[in-house]
Design an enzyme around this catalytic site. Structure first.
Site, short mmCIF file in Angstrom:
data_model
loop_
_atom_site.label_atom_id
_atom_site.label_comp_id
_atom_site.label_asym_id
_atom_site.label_seq_id
_atom_site.Cartn_x
_atom_site.Cartn_y
_atom_site.Cartn_z
N CYS A 196 -2.83 -6.64 -10.87
CA CYS A 196 -1.69 -5.75 -10.98
C CYS A 196 -1.13 -5.51 -9.59
CB CYS A 196 -2.11 -4.40 -11.54
SG CYS A 196 -2.89 -4.49 -13.15
N ASN A 224 -4.67 -0.63 -9.55
CA ASN A 224 -4.81 -2.08 -9.57
C ASN A 224 -6.31 -2.36 -9.41
OD1 ASN A 224 -4.48 -4.33 -6.79
ND2 ASN A 224 -4.83 -4.85 -8.89
N GLY A 225 -6.87 -3.08 -10.35
CA GLY A 225 -8.30 -3.38 -10.25
C GLY A 225 -8.98 -3.15 -11.59
N TYR A 251 -5.54 -17.59 -3.40
CA TYR A 251 -4.54 -17.73 -4.44
C TYR A 251 -3.71 -16.49 -4.74
CZ TYR A 251 -2.77 -17.51 -9.17
OH TYR A 251 -1.97 -17.27 -10.25
#
Ligand code: SF4
Length: 479
Positions: A14, A115-116, A262
């Site tokens: 996210c 986020n996570g 990435y």
């Protein structure tokens, strides 16, 4: 890497973005989320605060779709706002799971986004439900909301710290409150990134502050990078300035190494390290480690491009765009069947016959998860006339799932967990296959090798060395 490849490749988690003390905060947050679109394409949301009330809008789709109508942004007034875009790592794709979450507490409103992934979310959820908490969504983020609600501390900052001390996992969290302002927090090991920025010109009002998952989102609104939020640090930003709190005391550091390989955008700088430079250096290490005679180096777009440039420079073999990516493919990643995924790959990537025909080709890609996408790309390159196809991967073999916010399948579906190198080579149909070594990867990040780096990074999806306890998973295993 492309998002058509739903379960064949790891997915980003996210992106979070927050603004304090600037007019049109919601519009700035929409821009920030747009720059973070690579971290999640399923949904987006913004909550703003105008000094009196909170305003919110969320939707399924890309940021540009959810906030396409200027009337939507106009309905989010105020000089502070937070936003989130999401790839569903937990909870599935439903509007009720779209962040930021907003809750009205006895002490006032609070909007929160993170986020996570929490590794004890299911365990905590059971406890909270038994205590009478009613969950609206199926995401682990809501665990924070309830832990804050039931905390016995009085201030929102204390309650947030109380909640953070009960959760386990990897998270970068941002929150917006009427009294305390904009809050940012990273988990004690700083697995997921969070940076602080500032737009010049708002110093007099103590405004212009920005929190973002990556620096590329600062650039889009002209914010200067100030610093990374440290692992385990909480920052509280309001009209009085910025306060740094260390609720966990001195903590370690285990930043996600896959961000460099990435996840992050190549123009971002993470932990004072350029993602682009890191990738070119990884490509160069890979070229030194696993040289093979060839005519062209071809990246698997887009994430393989910087490493392929590094590989080409180091090897002296020309870099060519042998695979062309169509950027205008619709959101085929939501299609569930293998048949559609197959179509999706062909829609998204085309072989450039002019470059490939009759050539010995080295394909450079960032990872192999299930292997089905790699096989299709290799078949496509061979069908375009390549004489030999060699694959070079800029990560070590992905043998373990990520529990810290990256969507990877379980071990039984990971090609490297179930196949030897020779079997993988055969499964994806290449003449040779090589992955970067752990030492090579960390040399590219300026360490002598893994031994010196392993206490600074998480590389669990490659090594199985999980730095944060997997409470829910281990609980399940014990049942
Ligand atoms: S397990 Fe892999 S993807 Fe997940 S945080 Fe660790 S390095 Fe990153």
């Amino acid at each position: 890497m492309s998002f058509v490849e739903v379960s064949n490749r790891p997915h980003e988690e996210c992106g979070v973005f927050g603004v304090w003390g600037m007019p049109d905060a919601a519009a700035l947050v929409a821009l920030g989320l747009h720059a973070l679109q690579h971290r999640g394409q399923e949904s987006a949301g913004i909550v703003s605060f105008d000094g009196e009330g909170f305003y919110q809008h969320r939707g399924l789709g890309l940021v540009g779709e959810v906030f396409a109508d200027s009337a939507v942004i106009a309905s989010l007034p105020g000089c502070s706002a937070i936003g989130h875009n999401r790839y569903a790592t937990t909870g599935g794709m439903h509007l009720r799971n779209v962040q930021p979450f907003y809750a009205d507490y006895a002490f006032g409103g609070l909007a929160v986004a993170h986020n996570g992934n929490l590794t004890n979310a299911a365990t905590l959820r059971k406890v909270l439900v038994n205590r009478g908490c009613i969950f609206q969504s199926t995401t682990d983020t809501e665990v924070f909301v309830h832990l804050i609600a039931i905390s016995l501390y009085s201030t929102v900052v204390e309650r947030l710290i109380d909640a953070a001390k009960q959760v386990k996992g990897a998270y970068s969290l941002i929150a917006l409150t009427p009294d305390n302002g904009l809050i940012g927090m990273r988990d004690p090991l700083g697995v997921r990134p969070l940076v602080l920025g500032r737009v010049p010109g708002y110093e007099a009002e103590n405004g212009g502050w920005v929190l973002a998952s990556e620096t590329c989102a600062l650039d889009i609104i002209g914010a200067d990078f100030v610093r990374d939020i440290e692992p385990g640090e909480m920052v509280v930003i309001n009209n009085k300035g910025i306060e740094s709190i260390r609720p966990f005391g001195e903590t370690g550091r285990r930043f996600c190494v896959f961000e460099y390989i990435y996840f992050a955008r190549p123009d971002s700088v993470l932990e004072e390290r350029s993602v682009y430079t890191s990738r070119t250096r990884i490509g160069a290490e890979l070229a030194r480690e696993s040289a093979v005679e060839a005519d062209v180096i071809v990246p698997v777009p887009d994430s393989g491009v910087p490493s392929a440039i590094g590989y080409a420079k180091e090897s002296g073999i020309p870099f060519e765009l042998g695979i062309i990516r169509n950027h205008y493919v619709g959101r085929t990643f939501i299609e569930p069947t293998d048949q559609i995924r197959h179509l999706g790959v062909k829609m998204k990537h085309s072989a450039n016959r002019t470059v490939l025909a009759g050539k010995r080709v080295i394909l450079v890609d960032d990872s192999i998860v299930r292997g089905t996408t790699s096989r299709k790309i290799v078949d496509m390159v061979r069908a375009a006339g390549a004489r030999e196809v060699h694959m070079r991967i800029t990560s070590p073999p992905t043998k373990h799932p990520c529990f810290y916010g990256i969507d990877t399948p379980d071990e039984s579906k990971l090609l490297a967990a179930t196949h030897t190198l020779e079997e993988m080579q055969e499964a994806i149909g290449v003449d040779s296959l090589a992955f970067i070594s752990f030492d090579g990867l960390y040399r590219a990040l300026n360490y002598p090798g893994r031994e010196e780096a392993r206490h600074h990074y998480c590389d669990a999806c490659f090594s199985g060395d999980y730095p944060i306890s997997l409470v829910d998973r281990d609980g399940k295993l014990l049942q």
